[in-house]
Motif scaffolding. Structure first.
Motif, short mmCIF file in Angstrom:
data_model
loop_
_atom_site.label_atom_id
_atom_site.label_comp_id
_atom_site.label_asym_id
_atom_site.label_seq_id
_atom_site.Cartn_x
_atom_site.Cartn_y
_atom_site.Cartn_z
N THR A 12 0.85 -1.20 0.00
CA THR A 12 0.00 0.00 0.00
C THR A 12 0.88 1.24 0.00
N ARG A 13 0.46 2.24 -0.78
CA ARG A 13 1.16 3.53 -0.75
C ARG A 13 0.13 4.65 -0.79
N VAL A 19 -4.80 7.44 -2.17
CA VAL A 19 -4.29 6.07 -2.12
C VAL A 19 -3.85 5.68 -3.52
N SER A 22 -3.38 0.05 -3.18
CA SER A 22 -4.09 -0.41 -1.99
C SER A 22 -4.03 -1.93 -1.86
N ALA A 23 -3.37 -2.41 -0.81
CA ALA A 23 -3.39 -3.83 -0.40
C ALA A 23 -3.11 -4.78 -1.56
N THR A 47 3.83 1.00 -8.10
CA THR A 47 4.08 -0.39 -7.75
C THR A 47 5.51 -0.79 -8.07
N ARG A 214 -6.37 -0.28 -7.06
CA ARG A 214 -6.94 -1.50 -6.49
C ARG A 214 -6.93 -2.63 -7.53
#
Length: 281
Positions: A12-13, A19, A22-23, A47, A214
């Motif tokens: 996560t960043r 965001v 996320s996850a 990422t 996401r």
């Protein structure tokens, strides 16, 4: 079974109140190609920066080659990887001088650097530009030089961020063809981030699709296509237009000549747009 070359858990960043990722969970086994797909702004570049240790995650962990990426381990682990991003080359230096500098930073011997320099420039069609200052190259040729920088040390793990951006169709195919050869050899693990899907059908083993940070789909390409389109479609061609209007089940019984059925299966392109549109399987 050996550890995955890349493993991220809960990555996560957050930038201020936004965001970016996320996850995110992902794994990449040795010799496989992972496509991280998504539109601009979906979190792909963020990422890559977290996976390579260039950006600390707000939460979550990254392991490379079975070792946790930390501020102290990241420089040593990066010696085993190649990274192509939008980072600038030295515009006043020639293409060859840029790659020699990169070889020095990777700790390559001069002989190894010169050998790889010639190989990489030949692969990318830049052999005739080796003594050209990077600043005088077109955007597409600078992109090729950037890819060459990532390929130079023959990395065990290769990260590519929009590698075909700015390339003409022929050059893009050359790059994808070389990545296909690396995949076939099985010695290089590749993480490829892009929103340009052409040529990825046969290149990517697995995909992670991102939308606004996401995950909307993740898994092996063939499994995802079967999951979302369990019924296969075919196209059957007949020589007589009137026969074509009859029910398919009666074609062979009528004695009409029916060519081998052509698969009309959906593609990675179809899956991409289905998932971004929010459709469910």
């Amino acid at each position: 079974m050996s550890d995955p070359v890349v493993r991220a858990v809960g990555l996560t960043r957050v930038f201020e109140d936004r965001v970016a990722v996320s996850a995110l969970d992902l794994t990449v086994d040795r010799g496989r190609v992972l496509g991280v797909l998504g539109p601009n702004g979906s979190g792909k570049s963020t990422t890559v920066r977290m996976l390579t240790g260039l950006l600390r995650p707000t939460a979550g962990t990254v392991d490379l080659f079975g070792e946790r990426v930390t501020p102290s381990s990241a420089p040593r682990l990066r010696a085993r990887i190649g990274v192509q991003t939008e980072a600038n080359l030295y515009h006043r230096l020639t293409v060859a001088e840029n790659l020699r500098t990169w070889g020095d930073l990777h700790g390559l011997s001069r002989a190894t650097t010169e050998r790889r320099l010639s190989e990489v420039l030949e692969i990318l069609g830049l052999a005739d530009r080796r003594d050209t200052p990077v600043g005088s190259l077109s955007k597409g040729l600078r992109q090729k030089a950037n890819i060459g920088r990532a390929l130079l040390p023959e990395p065990e793990l290769l990260f590519l961020d929009e590698p075909t951006a700015g390339l003409d169709p022929a050059s893009a195919l050359d790059v994808l063809d070389h990545l296909g050869k690396l995949r076939a050899e099985g010695d290089t693990t590749i993480v490829l981030c892009t929103h340009q899907l052409h040529g990825l059908e046969t290149l990517c083993d697995d995909v992670v699709m991102l939308d606004r940070g996401r995950v909307v789909a993740a898994g092996e390409v063939t499994d995802l296509l079967v999951t979302h389109w369990p019924i296969r479609d075919y196209v059957i061609r007949v020589g007589d237009r009137a026969l074509a209007e009859r029910a398919v089940t009666y074609l062979r019984a009528s004695g009409a000549a029916v060519d081998d059925p052509e698969s009309a299966d959906p593609s990675l392109h179809d899956l991409y747009f289905r998932m971004l549109a929010g459709e469910e399987s």
